[in-house]
Write a protein that holds these residues in place. Structure first.
Motif, PDB file in Angstrom:
ATOM      1  N   GLU A 343     -24.496 -51.799 -16.655  1.00  7.38           N
ATOM      2  CA  GLU A 343     -24.770 -51.932 -15.239  1.00  7.38           C
ATOM      3  C   GLU A 343     -23.524 -51.557 -14.441  1.00  7.38           C
ATOM      4  OE1 GLU A 343     -27.481 -52.512 -13.682  1.00  7.38           O
ATOM      5  OE2 GLU A 343     -28.822 -53.231 -15.261  1.00  7.38           O
ATOM      6  N   PRO A 344     -23.691 -51.118 -13.192  1.00  4.76           N
ATOM      7  CA  PRO A 344     -22.519 -50.830 -12.358  1.00  4.76           C
ATOM      8  C   PRO A 344     -21.620 -52.045 -12.212  1.00  4.76           C
ATOM      9  CG  PRO A 344     -24.510 -49.957 -11.342  1.00  4.76           C
ATOM     10  CD  PRO A 344     -24.953 -50.791 -12.506  1.00  4.76           C
ATOM     11  N   ARG A 346     -20.275 -53.516  -9.670  1.00  9.16           N
ATOM     12  CA  ARG A 346     -20.634 -54.490  -8.634  1.00  9.16           C
ATOM     13  C   ARG A 346     -21.794 -55.390  -9.093  1.00  9.16           C
ATOM     14  NH1 ARG A 346     -22.819 -49.611  -6.934  1.00  9.16           N
ATOM     15  NH2 ARG A 346     -25.082 -49.635  -6.556  1.00  9.16           N
ATOM     16  N   ASP A 374     -16.691 -46.714 -15.131  1.00  7.86           N
ATOM     17  CA  ASP A 374     -17.699 -47.306 -14.253  1.00  7.86           C
ATOM     18  C   ASP A 374     -18.092 -46.375 -13.112  1.00  7.86           C
ATOM     19  OD1 ASP A 374     -18.053 -49.651 -15.638  1.00  7.86           O
ATOM     20  OD2 ASP A 374     -16.541 -50.768 -14.510  1.00  7.86           O
ATOM     21  N   ARG A 375     -17.248 -45.416 -12.787  1.00  4.98           N
ATOM     22  CA  ARG A 375     -17.558 -44.536 -11.653  1.00  4.98           C
ATOM     23  C   ARG A 375     -18.828 -43.723 -11.900  1.00  4.98           C
ATOM     24  NH1 ARG A 375     -13.466 -42.000 -14.555  1.00  4.98           N
ATOM     25  NH2 ARG A 375     -13.590 -39.731 -14.859  1.00  4.98           N
ATOM     26  N   GLU A 378     -22.412 -45.343 -10.953  1.00  4.23           N
ATOM     27  CA  GLU A 378     -22.857 -45.400  -9.568  1.00  4.23           C
ATOM     28  C   GLU A 378     -22.493 -44.139  -8.788  1.00  4.23           C
ATOM     29  OE1 GLU A 378     -19.766 -47.952  -7.171  1.00  4.23           O
ATOM     30  OE2 GLU A 378     -20.132 -48.955  -9.095  1.00  4.23           O
ATOM     31  N   LEU A 392     -17.952 -40.807  -4.883  1.00  9.35           N
ATOM     32  CA  LEU A 392     -18.174 -42.233  -4.670  1.00  9.35           C
ATOM     33  C   LEU A 392     -18.120 -42.544  -3.180  1.00  9.35           C
ATOM     34  CD1 LEU A 392     -15.820 -43.659  -7.462  1.00  9.35           C
ATOM     35  CD2 LEU A 392     -18.302 -43.448  -7.571  1.00  9.35           C
ATOM     36  N   GLU A 427     -30.302 -41.852  -3.802  1.00  2.14           N
ATOM     37  CA  GLU A 427     -30.206 -43.084  -4.595  1.00  2.14           C
ATOM     38  C   GLU A 427     -31.305 -44.062  -4.212  1.00  2.14           C
ATOM     39  OE1 GLU A 427     -26.492 -45.566  -6.231  1.00  2.14           O
ATOM     40  OE2 GLU A 427     -26.747 -45.742  -4.055  1.00  2.14           O
ATOM     41  N   ASP A 431     -34.238 -45.471  -6.619  1.00  2.00           N
ATOM     42  CA  ASP A 431     -34.528 -46.903  -6.776  1.00  2.00           C
ATOM     43  C   ASP A 431     -36.008 -47.187  -6.553  1.00  2.00           C
ATOM     44  OD1 ASP A 431     -31.935 -47.568  -7.387  1.00  2.00           O
ATOM     45  OD2 ASP A 431     -31.394 -48.141  -5.340  1.00  2.00           O
ATOM     46  N   LEU A 466     -27.791 -37.926  -8.099  1.00  2.00           N
ATOM     47  CA  LEU A 466     -27.281 -38.849  -9.107  1.00  2.00           C
ATOM     48  C   LEU A 466     -26.626 -38.104 -10.260  1.00  2.00           C
ATOM     49  CD1 LEU A 466     -30.207 -41.445  -9.440  1.00  2.00           C
ATOM     50  CD2 LEU A 466     -28.403 -41.328  -7.720  1.00  2.00           C
ATOM     51  N   HIS A 470     -25.670 -41.830 -14.386  1.00  2.00           N
ATOM     52  CA  HIS A 470     -25.968 -42.890 -13.419  1.00  2.00           C
ATOM     53  C   HIS A 470     -26.903 -43.907 -14.060  1.00  2.00           C
ATOM     54  CE1 HIS A 470     -27.548 -44.826  -9.766  1.00  2.00           C
ATOM     55  NE2 HIS A 470     -26.520 -44.324  -9.111  1.00  2.00           N
ATOM     56  N   ARG A 472     -29.536 -45.427 -13.046  1.00  2.00           N
ATOM     57  CA  ARG A 472     -30.971 -45.196 -12.884  1.00  2.00           C
ATOM     58  C   ARG A 472     -31.480 -44.134 -13.854  1.00  2.00           C
ATOM     59  NH1 ARG A 472     -32.220 -49.287 -11.838  1.00  2.00           N
ATOM     60  NH2 ARG A 472     -32.457 -50.267  -9.799  1.00  2.00           N
TER      61      ARG A 472
END
Length: 576
Positions: A343-344, A346, A374-375, A378, A392, A427, A431, A466, A470, A472
């Motif tokens: 997961e990202p 955040r 991690d970049r 997301e 980003l 994005e 989602d 994306l 990513h 997703r």
């Protein structure tokens, strides 16, 4: 020292303590020179007694709180802990299909099986607890105490908006405090199992010592539960209010049933917060790695969290086994992970803060996002010239609009556009499509959801959209693979699983249970492919199935140890 509460229950309310550890944290109110002073943690009696047999020791620091440190060099695949649950309950979806003592799957036609075993003399469908054998039924010392209350838990859950699994866990643990023998440090004990057992059956139900492993199974006592921290005050207010109502209703139901005297409201609240902060998924993970319930493991709770953990744990029945996933040097901290590694940042940080009450400061989380892997979770593809980096969000104070900036070439672009094709617009579209696809998956199955996932991958990747790594995109591979398999398109299913394996290995380059599961699934896909292909074209998928099975076995050896013998998958490959 713990604050003693006068009650018939041996569970007490520990003093509030603070640490950046893993097992539930509460800040101390006392201060010293402007800083919060920390009270010493209560020891775990069982761990203290078994410490000399373990390759690690418990330590304490102001920064890390309680944590485990390797007391010797530990090799990849070495078992560092085997622990039986002090209490465990099935997940709600598995209540009718899982034995409530050993957590093995119930055989088909389990209602008839239960009746013929003499375990339940009434209609099993009317009972919450189910068992695979007479032995497992006999081993449940609280069944007569809790059965009348379990029948009311669903109703209490609806009335108080409490998680029914948590309410059942509180009930079981509270009943254990009245039934368990008075012993500070029980010796490792055998979990119950069926009358006729092979060695593999004994392994799956958890014995004193696991064949091939050098550690005895640790069985904690209620004194160890006293030593766990219970962060009641740090939970959300609405959660505390709902649990207070639920505990009161549970208390009343126990009293009216008349089988035993329940703990005080304060004690039930302590158990609720303790379970919420310290419980781990458990279940019958011999071959399928299915998680069918929750268990409380006091010693396992001593391992802190890291987003780059050096330990993996899985269960066989209600016994957790913890293995080193790579070589660990003496003096290094031992860590597991409490949240998904894919997961990202955040999302991980928010989950840990809300559920475990700390902010992760591991190497992965403390590295600036522009330099961290991690970049990609997301980020958006830059695509300018030969640039392969990601863009980003670049938040600037007083800026008229949100922009995204490439961490490589420095290119900037508006995050949103009037046309609705900016990176954040895409994005949001991804989602929405993902959640729609998940709803279709639940209601109509993987075959119907396949087209929505394919549309997501087709429309939401590319320059300014994306990145291919990513979250997703990664999350879409597995349901898409299932959809392809369901429609007979095994080659496409294989491609999607390989994409997911590549992504997961990129973010976490060590053996893990999730990756092991994927390799097993990939072996099954190759076997399906070989079985459906003409004889002249079957040689390639046969070879790939056997090669992938070797990788799967190597991963499983490290993550789950040598307790696993041959399985039906290996038999299937030999027959190809």
């Amino acid at each position: 020292m713990a604050q003693q509460v006068e009650t018939a229950s041996p569970v007490h309310l520990p003093a509030k303590e603070a640490a950046e550890g893993a097992d539930g944290l509460q800040p101390s109110k006392s201060k010293r020179k402007g800083k919060k002073a920390r009270k010493p943690f209560l020891p775990l009696p069982t761990l203290e007694a078994a410490q000399h047999k373990l390759p690690w020791q418990l330590a304490f620091s102001q920064r890390l709180g309680r944590h485990a440190i390797a007391s010797q060099d530990i090799a990849a695949g070495q078992c560092v802990l085997a622990e039986a649950a002090i209490c465990a309950v099935p997940a709600q979806a598995c209540e009718a299909t899982t034995c409530h003592t050993c957590f093995s799957p119930l055989p088909e036609g389990s209602d008839q099986h239960l009746i013929t075993q003499g375990v339940i003399l009434d209609k099993p469908s009317r009972h919450y607890k189910r068992y695979c054998s007479q032995n497992c039924y006999d081993a449940d010392g609280t069944v007569s105490m809790t059965a009348p209350v379990h029948a009311l838990v669903s109703q209490i859950s609806l009335q108080t908006k409490c998680d029914p699994v948590l309410l059942r866990f509180i009930l079981e643990l509270d009943a254990h405090t009245k039934h368990a023998p008075a012993a500070d440090t029980p010796s490792p004990g055998k979990a119950p199992c069926s009358d006729a057992q092979t060695e593999s059956d004994q392994i799956s139900h958890g014995t004193d010592q696991v064949p091939g492993d050098s550690l005895d199974v640790i069985s904690c006592s209620l004194a160890d539960v006293d030593a766990l921290l219970s962060p009641w005050d740090r939970n959300q207010k609405d959660w505390r209010e709902a649990l207070t109502k639920g505990c009161k209703e549970l208390q009343q139901a126990i009293t009216e049933a008349g089988k035993y005297k329940p703990g005080t409201l304060q004690q039930l609240q302590f158990l609720a917060a303790c379970i919420n902060a310290n419980a781990h998924a458990t279940g019958h993970q011999e071959d399928t790695n299915s998680e069918t319930g929750l268990g409380l493991y006091p010693v396992l709770s001593m391992f802190n969290h890291s987003c780059v953990p050096n330990l993996a744990h899985s269960s066989v029945g209600t016994v957790q086994h913890v293995y080193a996933v790579h070589d660990i040097k003496r003096g290094e901290q031992l860590c597991v992970h409490y949240t998904s590694l894919y997961e990202p940042r955040r999302v991980r940080q928010q989950a840990l803060l809300q559920e475990k009450f700390f902010t992760c400061a591991c190497e992965r989380c403390s590295t600036p996002i522009q330099q961290s892997i991690d970049r990609f979770l997301e980020g958006f593809s830059c695509g300018k010239g030969q640039c392969r980096e990601v863009m980003l969000m670049d938040k600037q104070e007083g800026a008229a609009e949100d922009i995204v900036k490439c961490v490589g070439c420095g290119r900037t672009t508006p995050a949103r556009t009037v046309e609705g094709n900016g990176p954040l617009d895409v994005e949001k579209q991804a989602d929405d499509m993902y959640h729609h696809a998940v709803n279709v998956l639940r209601q109509q199955g993987s075959g119907a959801a396949r087209s929505v996932f394919e549309q997501l991958l087709e429309q939401c990747q590319g320059q300014g959209k994306l990145h291919s790594m990513h979250v997703r995109i990664i999350d879409s591979y597995m349901p898409l693979s299932n959809g392809c398999r369901r429609t007979g398109e095994t080659v496409n299913a294989v491609r999607n699983v390989n994409n997911m394996i590549s992504a997961m290995s990129f973010y976490y380059p060590y053996p893990c249970i999730e990756l092991t599961n994927l390799y097993r699934y990939l072996v099954e896909l190759y076997a399906d492919w070989a079985g459906s292909a003409p004889s002249k074209l079957a040689a390639r998928p046969k070879r790939q199935a056997k090669e992938t099975h070797q990788k799967y076995c190597a991963l499983r050896l490290i993550c789950q140890g040598r307790r696993h013998g041959d399985d039906d998958l290996a038999t299937k490959l030999r027959m190809m």
